[in-house]
Structure formats: C-alpha cells, structure tokens
Scaffold this active site. Structure first.
Site, PDB file in Angstrom:
ATOM      1  N   LYS A 136      -1.191  -1.650  -4.575  1.00 45.01           N
ATOM      2  CA  LYS A 136      -1.975  -0.410  -4.685  1.00 45.01           C
ATOM      3  C   LYS A 136      -0.998   0.692  -5.071  1.00 45.01           C
ATOM      4  CE  LYS A 136      -5.592  -1.056  -1.167  1.00 45.01           C
ATOM      5  NZ  LYS A 136      -6.008  -0.615   0.189  1.00 45.01           N
ATOM      6  N   ARG A 173     -10.428 -13.865   5.997  1.00 45.76           N
ATOM      7  CA  ARG A 173      -9.187 -14.234   5.302  1.00 45.76           C
ATOM      8  C   ARG A 173      -9.373 -15.501   4.479  1.00 45.76           C
ATOM      9  NH1 ARG A 173      -4.889 -11.250   7.647  1.00 45.76           N
ATOM     10  NH2 ARG A 173      -5.170 -10.737   9.841  1.00 45.76           N
ATOM     11  N   ASP A 175       0.864  -1.174   0.000  1.00 39.15           N
ATOM     12  CA  ASP A 175       0.000   0.000   0.000  1.00 39.15           C
ATOM     13  C   ASP A 175       0.912   1.240   0.000  1.00 39.15           C
ATOM     14  OD1 ASP A 175      -2.250   1.612   0.295  1.00 39.15           O
ATOM     15  OD2 ASP A 175      -2.597   1.104   2.376  1.00 39.15           O
TER      16      ASP A 175
HETATM   17  P1  IMP Z   1       1.749  -0.407   3.800  1.00 37.04           P
HETATM   18  O1  IMP Z   1       2.779  -0.376   4.891  1.00 37.04           O
HETATM   19  O2  IMP Z   1       0.958   0.874   3.770  1.00 37.04           O
HETATM   20  O3  IMP Z   1       2.321  -0.740   2.446  1.00 37.04           O
HETATM   21  O4  IMP Z   1       0.671  -1.488   4.221  1.00 37.04           O
HETATM   22  C1  IMP Z   1       0.830  -2.816   3.923  1.00 37.04           C
HETATM   23  C2  IMP Z   1      -0.056  -3.661   4.812  1.00 37.04           C
HETATM   24  O5  IMP Z   1      -1.307  -3.016   5.040  1.00 37.04           O
HETATM   25  C3  IMP Z   1      -0.386  -4.963   4.153  1.00 37.04           C
HETATM   26  O6  IMP Z   1       0.547  -5.976   4.462  1.00 37.04           O
HETATM   27  C4  IMP Z   1      -1.765  -5.273   4.672  1.00 37.04           C
HETATM   28  O7  IMP Z   1      -1.647  -6.002   5.875  1.00 37.04           O
HETATM   29  C5  IMP Z   1      -2.378  -3.935   4.983  1.00 37.04           C
HETATM   30  N1  IMP Z   1      -3.333  -3.473   3.953  1.00 37.04           N
HETATM   31  C6  IMP Z   1      -3.155  -2.455   3.075  1.00 37.04           C
HETATM   32  N2  IMP Z   1      -4.228  -2.283   2.283  1.00 37.04           N
HETATM   33  C7  IMP Z   1      -5.098  -3.249   2.662  1.00 37.04           C
HETATM   34  C8  IMP Z   1      -6.425  -3.614   2.186  1.00 37.04           C
HETATM   35  O8  IMP Z   1      -7.006  -3.039   1.259  1.00 37.04           O
HETATM   36  N3  IMP Z   1      -7.011  -4.662   2.835  1.00 37.04           N
HETATM   37  C9  IMP Z   1      -6.415  -5.337   3.854  1.00 37.04           C
HETATM   38  N4  IMP Z   1      -5.190  -5.036   4.313  1.00 37.04           N
HETATM   39  C10 IMP Z   1      -4.541  -3.994   3.719  1.00 37.04           C
HETATM   40 MG    MG Z   2      -2.386  -7.071   7.180  1.00 37.93          MG
END
Ligand code: IMP
Ligand code: MG
Length: 193
Positions: free
Chosen positions: A134, A168, A106
């Site tokens: 994303k 999940r 994300d």
């Molecule tokens: P980041 O650190 O912002 O890249 O977030 C990554 C983590 O956020 C992932 O490993 C997921 O656990 C969680 N995450 C991000 N977007 C989603 C979503 O749309 N659904 C569920 N979990 C998400």
């Molecule tokens: Mg997660």
C-alpha cells in the site's frame, strides 16, 4: 462467523493473478540467489499462505523460519507506533542470506522495526519480499526488493490476510466494505435464534 460474500466489495486480486505473480517472484528470487543458500523468514500470521506458495517456486536451497510481530492494538485496523516482537527466531542468522516474507506493507512501521532488529544480528544480506504494497500509506521509508502488487489504500482480506483473524483461507484478495461488515449479521447467531 459472517459469510464474506455479505461484505466483499470487490475481488482486488484473483486467485489466477496471485498464482501467476507468486510464480514470477519465485523465479526472480531463484535467479538472484543462484549459488547461495537462503533463509526465508515469514512474519506470522498473514505471510503464511504467501510463503508456502512462494517457496514452491524457489529453486535454491532454503530454510524457513517464523517471527510474530504485533503492530495493531486489539481490534484496530491501523498500526500504532512501534511494532513489538511477540515470537522471535530460534536460529542464528549471522552470515546468512535472509529474505523477509511479508503479506503487506502499509505504514512500513512493522517492517522497519523488524529490519532494524535483524540487521543487528549481522546477516550476510537482508532483503524483503512482500505480496502487497500500500505504497500511498507509507510513513517510514523501507527498501523493498520484491513486491507482488501495489494496491490502493483499502482494507483487504484473504490469502493470509485477516479480518478480525478470519478469512485467511480465501484464495483471492478481496476488499472489505467496512460498513457492511460491521452491520451484517453473523450466520451462527442467526441459527441460534
Ligand atoms: P504497517 O506496520 O502499517 O506497515 O502494517 C503492516 C501490517 O498491518 C501487515 O503485516 C498486516 O498484518 C497489517 N495490515 C495492513 N493493512 C492491512 C489490510 O488491508 N488487511 C489486513 N491486514 C493489514
Ligand atoms: Mg496482520
């Protein structure tokens, strides 16, 4: 627990597309790591379903390990700053070919923190395989070598990804209608009334 059918706004990736793409990724990884041994590191808990399907399509010798990272404050749906390692590896990764297996990238913060930590341990190579990306949400630059699907900025669940720790188990990736999710009633409570 609420029935997901009450707040599923669309199936973003069907079971069939998931299985097909996971098989393709496995074949690609198999080609790229010919003659090598691999260590797959799965980030708990979202990556579990992807890992167990993916490894069935990887035809080079490989071990698996798990790490857990907490990036969200409780109940939050966005990463907050730096990720915290809540479960570290039990194995030495020095001189090994490491492939990180993630459910979704994300902001990129979680991945960036994990990569930074693991690279200090001197693996022979360190690459990333994520099921979902994303891409529009990226805040931190991260190199991703294998990516299943680039998806829009919507909150998704299923196939390892949770909504408040549930759902999940679903075999597809769905988009949640957050408004319906927050306001829909819980089947269990109804039974108690
Ligand atoms: P980041 O650190 O912002 O890249 O977030 C990554 C983590 O956020 C992932 O490993 C997921 O656990 C969680 N995450 C991000 N977007 C989603 C979503 O749309 N659904 C569920 N979990 C998400
Ligand atoms: Mg997660």
């Amino acid at each position: 627990m609420k029935d997901y059918r009450g707040f599923l706004s669309e199936v973003l990736v069907s079971e069939e597309s998931l299985q097909q793409r996971v098989a393709e990724l496995g074949a690609e990884i198999t080609r790229d790591y010919q003659g090598k041994e691999l260590l797959l590191i799965c980030i708990l808990r979202g990556g579990v379903m992807f890992l167990t399907d993916l490894m069935r399509h990887i035809d080079v010798p490989h071990a698996i390990e798990f790490m857990a990272v907490s990036s969200y404050g409780s109940g939050a749906r966005e990463s907050t700053g730096r990720a915290r390692i809540t479960l570290d590896l039990n194995t030495n990764i020095q001189d090994r070919h490491v492939l990180l297996v993630e459910d979704i990238i994300d902001s990129g913060r979680t991945l960036a923190s994990v990569l930074e930590l693991l690279s200090t341990r001197k693996p022979a190579s360190l690459k990333v395989c994520t099921l979902l990306d994303k891409a529009d949400r990226r805040e931190v630059e991260v190199d991703i070598q294998y990516s299943g699907f680039v998806i829009p900025n919507k909150f998704v669940f299923g196939y390892g990804l949770d909504l408040d720790e549930y759902y999940r188990n679903l075999n597809f990736i769905g988009v949640v209608d957050l408004e319906k999710y927050e306001t829909s009633s819980d089947g269990e409570d109804d039974d108690l009334k």
